[in-house]
Design a protein around this motif. Sequence first.
Motif, PDB file in Angstrom:
ATOM      1  N   SER B 404       0.817  -1.218   0.000  1.00  0.00           N
ATOM      2  CA  SER B 404       0.000   0.000   0.000  1.00  0.00           C
ATOM      3  C   SER B 404       0.844   1.260   0.000  1.00  0.00           C
ATOM      4  O   SER B 404       0.595   2.190  -0.766  1.00  0.00           O
ATOM      5  CB  SER B 404      -0.930   0.006   1.215  1.00  0.00           C
ATOM      6  OG  SER B 404      -1.786  -1.097   1.186  1.00  0.00           O
ATOM      7  N   THR B 405       1.852   1.311   0.894  1.00  0.00           N
ATOM      8  CA  THR B 405       2.604   2.559   0.984  1.00  0.00           C
ATOM      9  C   THR B 405       3.446   2.775  -0.256  1.00  0.00           C
ATOM     10  O   THR B 405       3.715   3.916  -0.628  1.00  0.00           O
ATOM     11  CB  THR B 405       3.494   2.572   2.244  1.00  0.00           C
ATOM     12  OG1 THR B 405       4.327   1.413   2.221  1.00  0.00           O
ATOM     13  CG2 THR B 405       2.665   2.581   3.506  1.00  0.00           C
ATOM     14  N   LYS B 406       3.837   1.694  -0.905  1.00  0.00           N
ATOM     15  CA  LYS B 406       4.611   1.854  -2.135  1.00  0.00           C
ATOM     16  C   LYS B 406       3.742   2.469  -3.240  1.00  0.00           C
ATOM     17  O   LYS B 406       4.181   3.356  -3.980  1.00  0.00           O
ATOM     18  CB  LYS B 406       5.159   0.499  -2.576  1.00  0.00           C
ATOM     19  CG  LYS B 406       6.198   0.610  -3.668  1.00  0.00           C
ATOM     20  CD  LYS B 406       6.899  -0.708  -3.911  1.00  0.00           C
ATOM     21  CE  LYS B 406       7.820  -0.597  -5.115  1.00  0.00           C
ATOM     22  NZ  LYS B 406       8.198  -1.907  -5.635  1.00  0.00           N
ATOM     23  N   LEU B 408       1.189   4.333  -2.674  1.00  0.00           N
ATOM     24  CA  LEU B 408       1.022   5.727  -2.256  1.00  0.00           C
ATOM     25  C   LEU B 408       2.222   6.570  -2.662  1.00  0.00           C
ATOM     26  O   LEU B 408       2.077   7.724  -3.087  1.00  0.00           O
ATOM     27  CB  LEU B 408       0.829   5.791  -0.734  1.00  0.00           C
ATOM     28  CG  LEU B 408       0.698   7.198  -0.155  1.00  0.00           C
ATOM     29  CD1 LEU B 408      -0.630   7.837  -0.574  1.00  0.00           C
ATOM     30  CD2 LEU B 408       0.845   7.181   1.363  1.00  0.00           C
ATOM     31  N   GLY B 409       3.407   5.971  -2.525  1.00  0.00           N
ATOM     32  CA  GLY B 409       4.640   6.695  -2.844  1.00  0.00           C
ATOM     33  C   GLY B 409       4.658   7.208  -4.269  1.00  0.00           C
ATOM     34  O   GLY B 409       5.139   8.311  -4.544  1.00  0.00           O
ATOM     35  N   ASN B 434       9.712   2.848   4.789  1.00  0.00           N
ATOM     36  CA  ASN B 434       8.253   2.755   4.689  1.00  0.00           C
ATOM     37  C   ASN B 434       7.775   2.721   3.236  1.00  0.00           C
ATOM     38  O   ASN B 434       6.589   2.875   2.952  1.00  0.00           O
ATOM     39  CB  ASN B 434       7.588   3.903   5.471  1.00  0.00           C
ATOM     40  CG  ASN B 434       7.555   3.606   6.961  1.00  0.00           C
ATOM     41  OD1 ASN B 434       7.543   2.455   7.384  1.00  0.00           O
ATOM     42  ND2 ASN B 434       7.573   4.649   7.784  1.00  0.00           N
ATOM     43  N   LEU B 436       8.194   4.619   0.560  1.00  0.00           N
ATOM     44  CA  LEU B 436       7.733   5.798  -0.172  1.00  0.00           C
ATOM     45  C   LEU B 436       8.841   6.308  -1.088  1.00  0.00           C
ATOM     46  O   LEU B 436       8.863   7.463  -1.499  1.00  0.00           O
ATOM     47  CB  LEU B 436       7.321   6.899   0.817  1.00  0.00           C
ATOM     48  CG  LEU B 436       6.247   6.498   1.829  1.00  0.00           C
ATOM     49  CD1 LEU B 436       6.037   7.601   2.864  1.00  0.00           C
ATOM     50  CD2 LEU B 436       4.927   6.194   1.122  1.00  0.00           C
ATOM     51  N   THR B 490       5.806  10.632   8.156  1.00  0.00           N
ATOM     52  CA  THR B 490       5.681   9.176   8.164  1.00  0.00           C
ATOM     53  C   THR B 490       6.606   8.593   9.219  1.00  0.00           C
ATOM     54  O   THR B 490       7.761   8.986   9.332  1.00  0.00           O
ATOM     55  CB  THR B 490       5.959   8.582   6.772  1.00  0.00           C
ATOM     56  OG1 THR B 490       6.002   7.151   6.894  1.00  0.00           O
ATOM     57  CG2 THR B 490       7.289   9.041   6.218  1.00  0.00           C
ATOM     58  N   LEU B 528       1.337   9.426   8.596  1.00  0.00           N
ATOM     59  CA  LEU B 528       1.206   8.100   7.987  1.00  0.00           C
ATOM     60  C   LEU B 528       2.007   7.139   8.856  1.00  0.00           C
ATOM     61  O   LEU B 528       3.241   7.191   8.877  1.00  0.00           O
ATOM     62  CB  LEU B 528       1.733   8.094   6.554  1.00  0.00           C
ATOM     63  CG  LEU B 528       1.808   6.696   5.916  1.00  0.00           C
ATOM     64  CD1 LEU B 528       0.416   6.072   5.781  1.00  0.00           C
ATOM     65  CD2 LEU B 528       2.499   6.755   4.561  1.00  0.00           C
ATOM     66  N   SER B 530       3.238   3.719   9.333  1.00  0.00           N
ATOM     67  CA  SER B 530       3.424   2.436   8.676  1.00  0.00           C
ATOM     68  C   SER B 530       4.359   1.606   9.559  1.00  0.00           C
ATOM     69  O   SER B 530       4.632   1.971  10.689  1.00  0.00           O
ATOM     70  CB  SER B 530       3.994   2.664   7.274  1.00  0.00           C
ATOM     71  OG  SER B 530       3.845   1.491   6.509  1.00  0.00           O
ATOM     72  N   LEU B 571      -6.073   3.541   0.659  1.00  0.00           N
ATOM     73  CA  LEU B 571      -5.038   4.418   1.200  1.00  0.00           C
ATOM     74  C   LEU B 571      -4.865   5.657   0.311  1.00  0.00           C
ATOM     75  O   LEU B 571      -4.765   6.783   0.796  1.00  0.00           O
ATOM     76  CB  LEU B 571      -3.699   3.671   1.342  1.00  0.00           C
ATOM     77  CG  LEU B 571      -2.511   4.530   1.769  1.00  0.00           C
ATOM     78  CD1 LEU B 571      -2.747   5.200   3.128  1.00  0.00           C
ATOM     79  CD2 LEU B 571      -1.225   3.696   1.826  1.00  0.00           C
ATOM     80  N   LYS B 592       3.113  -1.600   4.916  1.00  0.00           N
ATOM     81  CA  LYS B 592       3.992  -1.477   3.769  1.00  0.00           C
ATOM     82  C   LYS B 592       4.233  -2.829   3.106  1.00  0.00           C
ATOM     83  O   LYS B 592       4.926  -2.902   2.101  1.00  0.00           O
ATOM     84  CB  LYS B 592       5.318  -0.864   4.209  1.00  0.00           C
ATOM     85  CG  LYS B 592       6.116  -1.739   5.183  1.00  0.00           C
ATOM     86  CD  LYS B 592       7.358  -0.999   5.690  1.00  0.00           C
ATOM     87  CE  LYS B 592       8.235  -1.904   6.541  1.00  0.00           C
ATOM     88  NZ  LYS B 592       9.381  -1.192   7.124  1.00  0.00           N
TER      89      LYS B 592
END
Lengths: 795, 795
Positions: B404-406, B408-409, B434, B436, B490, B528, B530, B571, B592
Motif C-alpha cells: 500500500s505505501t509503495k 502511495l509513494g 516505509n 515511499l 511518516t 502516515l 506504517s 489508502l 507497507k
Amino acid sequence: MTTTDASRSATPLTADELARVDALWRAANYLTVGQIYLLDNPLLHEPLRPEHIKPRLLGHWGTSPGLSLLYAHMNRVIQARDLNAIYVTGPGHGGPAIVANTWLEGTYTERYPAITRDTEGMRKLFRQFSFPGGIPSHVAPEVPGSINEGGELGYSLMHAYGAVYDNPDLLALCVVGDGEAETGPLAASWLSNTLLNPARDGAVLPVLHLNGYKIANPTLLARIPEQDLMSLMRGYGYEPHLVRAEIGEDHATVHQRLATVLDLCLDHISVIQHHARTTPTVTRPRWPMIILRTPKGWTGPNTVDGIQVEGTFRAHQVPLSGVRTNPAHLAQLEAWLRSYRPEQLFDASGAPVERVGTAVPAGHRRMSDNPHANGGVLLRPLVLPDYRKFGVAAPAPGGTSAESTKVLGEWLREVMRANTDRFRLFGPDEVASNRLGAVFEVTDRAFVAEIVPGDDHLAPDGRVMEVLSEHLCQGWLEGYLLTGRHGLFTSYEAFIHIVDSMFNQHAKWLKSTLDIPWRRPIASLNYLLSSHVWRQDHNGFSHQDPGFIDHVVNKKAEVIRVYLPPDANTLLSTMDHCLASRHYVNVVVAGKQPQPVWLDMDEAMAHCRRGIGIWEWAGNDEGEPDVVMACAGDVPTLETMAAVDLLRQNLPSLRVRVVNVVDLMRLQDEKEHPHGMPDAQFDALFTTDKPVVFAYHGYPWLIHRLTYRRTNHDNIHVRGYKEEGTTTTPFDMVMLNDLDRFHLVMDVIDRVPGLAVREAALRQRMYDARQRARQYTREYGEDAPEIRDWVWPAR
Amino acid sequence: MTTTDASRSATPLTADELARVDALWRAANYLTVGQIYLLDNPLLHEPLRPEHIKPRLLGHWGTSPGLSLLYAHMNRVIQARDLNAIYVTGPGHGGPAIVANTWLEGTYTERYPAITRDTEGMRKLFRQFSFPGGIPSHVAPEVPGSINEGGELGYSLMHAYGAVYDNPDLLALCVVGDGEAETGPLAASWLSNTLLNPARDGAVLPVLHLNGYKIANPTLLARIPEQDLMSLMRGYGYEPHLVRAEIGEDHATVHQRLATVLDLCLDHISVIQHHARTTPTVTRPRWPMIILRTPKGWTGPNTVDGIQVEGTFRAHQVPLSGVRTNPAHLAQLEAWLRSYRPEQLFDASGAPVERVGTAVPAGHRRMSDNPHANGGVLLRPLVLPDYRKFGVAAPAPGGTSAESTKVLGEWLREVMRANTDRFRLFGPDEVASNRLGAVFEVTDRAFVAEIVPGDDHLAPDGRVMEVLSEHLCQGWLEGYLLTGRHGLFTSYEAFIHIVDSMFNQHAKWLKSTLDIPWRRPIASLNYLLSSHVWRQDHNGFSHQDPGFIDHVVNKKAEVIRVYLPPDANTLLSTMDHCLASRHYVNVVVAGKQPQPVWLDMDEAMAHCRRGIGIWEWAGNDEGEPDVVMACAGDVPTLETMAAVDLLRQNLPSLRVRVVNVVDLMRLQDEKEHPHGMPDAQFDALFTTDKPVVFAYHGYPWLIHRLTYRRTNHDNIHVRGYKEEGTTTTPFDMVMLNDLDRFHLVMDVIDRVPGLAVREAALRQRMYDARQRARQYTREYGEDAPEIRDWVWPAR
C-alpha cells in the motif's frame, strides 16, 4: 585535538593480548553472522548449502562489529584492572553481537542451559535468533547484562548514568550510536555529568560510535566537521578521544589504537575519582569519552553484486539477502564466515578455544553477569518510616484542610533520611513547586557545576535529581531502578506525556522480565503526578491533560497500577504501598493545593486497602440508594461531596450513596486486572439498576472503558475533563467541564426517575448558582466565597 | 572568544535610536508588570491602592524583561533593514511581555478592538491577563505573531526552523530559554541547521537567553564554564556572540552592546545568504547566534523583604506577592512601576507617545502582524494530481496484491513534483523503509553537511526531511504548517508515541484557534503510520504499540481524524482527502507489506466517502445476518476475510455480513464526533441483536469506548492487540493476540446461538489448525504456505 596521550606507548597490547582481543572479536563476529543466517552447519563442517540458511533473514549486522570490538577491549581492561563494569548498548538492534559475547563469556549458557557451549548449542544459538519461538532481535531483557533494550533509540546514556549514581565502584561503558545521538533525549543526556558526583557515584565512559549511517541516511554527527564534533563534546564537558578505523586497515593497528585510548580514559577516570574521593570539595571534572569511527558493517561483505556495502548504509541489516537462492551470495556468505577463521576460535566440540576463553573475565566480572545489570538480585527493601505518624488529624470528615503533597513531603523526608544509599527523588524542577520541599531538610539537589550564594539547596551530594527534562528524569530513574535501587518521579500531570514512549518501553521490559526466571523483580517505577489538570490556575490549557492514565492502562495489567487518593492521608497510605511494591509502574495523581481531609489515618488505611468503598458517613442510603455518587480524584471528590451536601439539604428524602475510588483498577473485572473486582462486588457498590453519577479526574470515557461489561453500566454517567480550560480559577475550571457541584446535582435530577419534573425548580436554582458563580469569577477574578469556603457539614 | 567584531563601533545607536529602543523596552516592561498586578489605575494617575490589585497574582515576570529587550531591538533592525521577521518565544510563559509588545505595535488592538490604545484599553489589557474570561498567561494562540505556545518547553527552535524552510526572505528570531535548553527536543534542534539550505530557505537567529534560573534551580547552561558553552555552540555549527548585562548596569551600555551584536549577526546572515544565492554549490555556513546573559527579573524588585530577588529564581513568577495586604509591598510595586517613567511613555489619553510609537515598524513588518505567523492567510492549496491514476487494478476482490505505501509513494512523487514550494515529507529515516522511495525520483533528502559518493539522494535542495528524531520531524512540520504550508510525517507506528505530548500541544493549538476569528485555518497535520504493530517481523515487542490512536481520540473531536484504510486503493483515496483537508490532525495507519487489494478504485472511493460500509460481495447475509464480521485495519481485514472464507466453506448456511471501517470516528455517535453516525445507521450496519466479531488494528477496548452507547454494544466482541508479541512471523503475531482467522471462526462459533454445540467439531478443527500453524513456524521459521498463499476465492 587530543587523540592519544603522546607519552603512551602506541602498542600497549602485548602480542598475546592482541591475539586474544582479536580472537574474541572474530569469534563474536562469527557468531553474529551465524545468528543472522544459519539454521544449521554452525561451524561450517561441511560446505554451506541453501538449506542451512534461515528462510527469513533478520537482524542488524551494521553496528555489530563495532559493538563486539568494544566488548572485546572492555574484557581485556576488566581483567587487567579488575573492573566492575557493565556494558550499555545504545544500538540495541545489534542484539546478535551482544548475545554472541555473552555466549562466549559463558553467561548465556548458565542462564539458558539448552544453549550449550558446543556445536549443538551453537546451532541452537543461531537458530533461535529472531526465529519464531526463539529470541528477539534486539538487546532485549532476555539478554544477560542488558539494562537497555535499544529498540527505541535515545535512552542509553541516561540509563548508564542512572546505573552509576550511588554505585561508586561501577563503570558503565555506554555505546551511543550516531543514529541514536540525533534524538532529543540522547542529546540532552550528555550533560548528565552535571549531576554526577565523582566522589559518591561511579563513572560513565561514553563511546560515540560513528559508523556513519542510519537506515538509509548518513548520520549528522558523522558529517559535521570533526573539529565541530570535538568542540561539541568539549562543550558538554568531556575530553573526547578519537579512534578511527578504515576499511581494509590492519586490525592489529586499530586494536592498539583503541587499547591505548581505553587505557588512557580509564587512567583518567581513576585520577578523577581518586582526586574527588580524597579532596573535600567536589568540582565537575572533565570526563573522558571516546569517539570511535569505524566502517558500518566492518569486516562484512565489501561489495555485493558490484555495489559497495561495507562502510555504507547498505550494511545496516542483512548485507547479503539472496543467500538461499543465489549461489554467488551463498558463496560470499561462506567466505565471509570463514574470514573469521572459526577453526582457530572453536575447538572440535564447538567450544571456544583457550585463547578465546581466557580473553573474557570470570564470574561477576563478566559484563553479562554483573549483578548490577540484574538489579533485582541486589535489591534491598527501602526502610519505610511509619507513615501514620505523618497523617493529618481529621476528627470530622472534611473538617481539616491540608496540602496533600506537602504532607507527603514530610514523610518522604524521612524516607530520604533512612535510605541515603538507595533512594532518590527525580523531577523536572518541580519538587519544590509540587510542595515536597521538606526533603530539602535532609538532602539537597544534586549539582556538580558552579554553585553561587543564594542558590537553594544545591550540593554535589544532593539526592534530589532536578533538570528541566522529563526524559532525563525518567531515564535516570529507570537506570537507577534496573540496577536495584528505588525512586520516585514527580511531575506535572500534563507533561508526563513527554515520556509516554519511555514508559511504554519500561512497561514492556517489566512485562517481558516476568517470564525470565533469572531476572529478579525490581522496585516499582513510581510517578507522583501533581499540579494536575484541575489546578493549572497559572498556566491554563497547555498544562491540562489527564490522559497519561489512559496511556498507562493500555499496558499489561500485571505491571500497571493507578491511584487517585482523595486526600492527604490516603496519599500517604498509597505512597507507602507503592514504595514497598515491586515490578509495577505505579501512577499516583494527587494535588498540591489545600483541600479537605476526608478520612482519618485509620479510615484512610482501610479505604486504601480496599481501594474503593462506600463512604457511609457521607451518604444516607441505608443500603438502598436512589442514586450513587461516585468519585475518583481529589477535585472530583470535593465537588461530589459538595453536591451531596446540596442534595441532602435540598432533597432530604433522596437516598444518596457515596462511593470513592482510590485504586482505579478496582473498577475492572477481576479477569482483566489483578486488582479488579468480581461482578457481585461491583454490583453491591454500584447497584444493578440505580443511576450512578461518577465524577472522575480524567477523560470520562476511561470509566466507561473500565466498566462497560458491568451490569449497571448503562446507568453510569461520567463527568470528567473534556478538554475545556484556560488560565482561570479552580471552580471556573470544573464548571467549564461540567464537573462542578451544581452540575452534578443537575445530573442527579436528570437521571433519578421522577425528579426531573418534580424538582425543576431546584434544577433551575442549580443552574442559576452556576451562572452566579461564573459571573462572580468574571467580575472579581476569584471564586465566590461561598464556594471557596464550603465545608462538609458536621452532621 | 568572539563577543563583538573589533572593527565595529561600540555605540552603533544614535542618541535618538537609543532613546527609542529604551523607551519601547520600558513601555513593554511597564505593561508587563501592569498585566500581572493591576485591575485598575493602569497609568498610576492616582496612588496605588489595594483595590487596584488583582486578587490572584499570576504570571511570569522573570523572563519578561529579556524578551522585551530583544523585541525592542528587533524592531529597530526591522525598520533599519526592512526585515521580514517573526519572533518565536521559547519562554512562552513570558506571555505578558509579548502581549505588551503587540499592544505597543498596534496589532493587539486591531485584532481585539475592545482593547483600545488608551487608558481604558490599557485597563482592560491589564485586567484580562490570566483573569477568568480573559486571556491565558502564555504566548498562546490568542497572541498575535505567535506560532509557539511555549507552555510545554522544548519546541521553539524546531518551530523556527520549520517556519523558515522554503521562506527565503524570512528571518525567525528564536529566543531559547536556558530552562528550555535542557530539554531533549531543544538540544536536538540546534543541528536543524544541517537541513537548512541558505540559498532556498530563510534564516533562524537563535538567541540563547541565559537568565540563569528555572523555577527553583539554576540552569545547567548558565553554570557550565562559559568556554564550554561557546564550544558547545560552535560544535553545533554556530558562531556564538555573547552579550551580558549585569544588575544595576547602565542600560544604555547594554543597548549599545546588543545593537552591535545584532547588527553583526544580521550582516553575517546577509553575507551567508548572498553567497549561497550567487554560488552554485551550497555548503553549510557557520550561522551566527547570540548568547544573551541578563539577570532574571531584570529591572524588577532587587530585594523583597530583605531577600535578593532580581537575578535569582525568586523572580520567576510574581516577585512581590503580598501587594494587596502588605503596604510595603504595595509601595514597592508602585515604585517599580514608576521606575519605567510611564509619564514619558504614554500620553494623557494613555496612548504610546510618538517616541514609542515610531520605535515599532508598520503594517506586516510588525512581527505580530507578519502573515507568516498566521499561516492560514498565506495558505495556497496543494496541487493534488489525480490519485485514481495510481490505483491498483483489482478486477476481483483480493485478486491482486500490492504494498500500500509503495503505491502511495508513486502518487506522493507527483504531489511532490507539483508543489515544490509548499510541500515536504518528514520522517525519522524511514521514508525509504516505509516504501515511499518513489519520491526520490523527483527530489532528494535535504542535507547541508558533507555528502560523499555512494550517498543515496542527498542534496541541499532536497524536500524530504529525515533525521533520527521524531521530535524534530514533528516540530519542523508544525512550524512549516503554522506558516501556511503542507506536509506529511511518516513514522513507525510504535514510536510516534515519542511525540505524544507535542501532538497534544498542536491539537490544543488547533482547538483554540477555532475560536479565534482572525486566525485562519491551516493545513492538517498528517501522520502516515506504517511499519505498524502487526508487521514488526524484524524488531518485535519494543516496536509494537498501536496506542497512538487512543491518545489522539482523547483530544477534541473537531480537530482529530483517524483512518485505517484496508488496502492500497483506499489508502490513496484517504491520503488525497487528508492532504486536501484543513485544520485537523489526520492519523492514517497503513502497512507497507504486500497485501490483497480488496476494492477497485471506484469502490475504494465510494467506501472512503462513506468511511464504513458493508462489503456485500464478501458476505452472504442478504440483509439478515446471523453474525457481523467487522474489521478495521489492513491486517485485521485480511484475517477477517480469511475467516469469512472459512465460515462460508464450512458453514454455508450461516449468514455472514462483513463490515469494514476506514474512518474510525464513524463508529462514534454523531453527537460525539462530526463524523459520527446516528444510532439508526449504526444499527442498520451492526444490527441490534446479532453477534459482532470485530477484528481491530489496535487495543480492543478502544472499539468499546467508541460504541458503548450503541444498542447492540453488548454483542460486540473485539479482537485486537493485547500486548503480546516478539520477533516472529506475521501469522504468529496475529495468533499471539487471538486475531487470527482460525480464532475469529472460533469466536463466531462461540457467539452465534446454537453453533457451540452443533459445530464443536469445526471448532476443534480450527483449534488444530492454529496449533499446526504455530508448529510450522516454530519448525521452519516462516508461515505455512497455505496461510501465506491464501487468497479470497473468486465466487
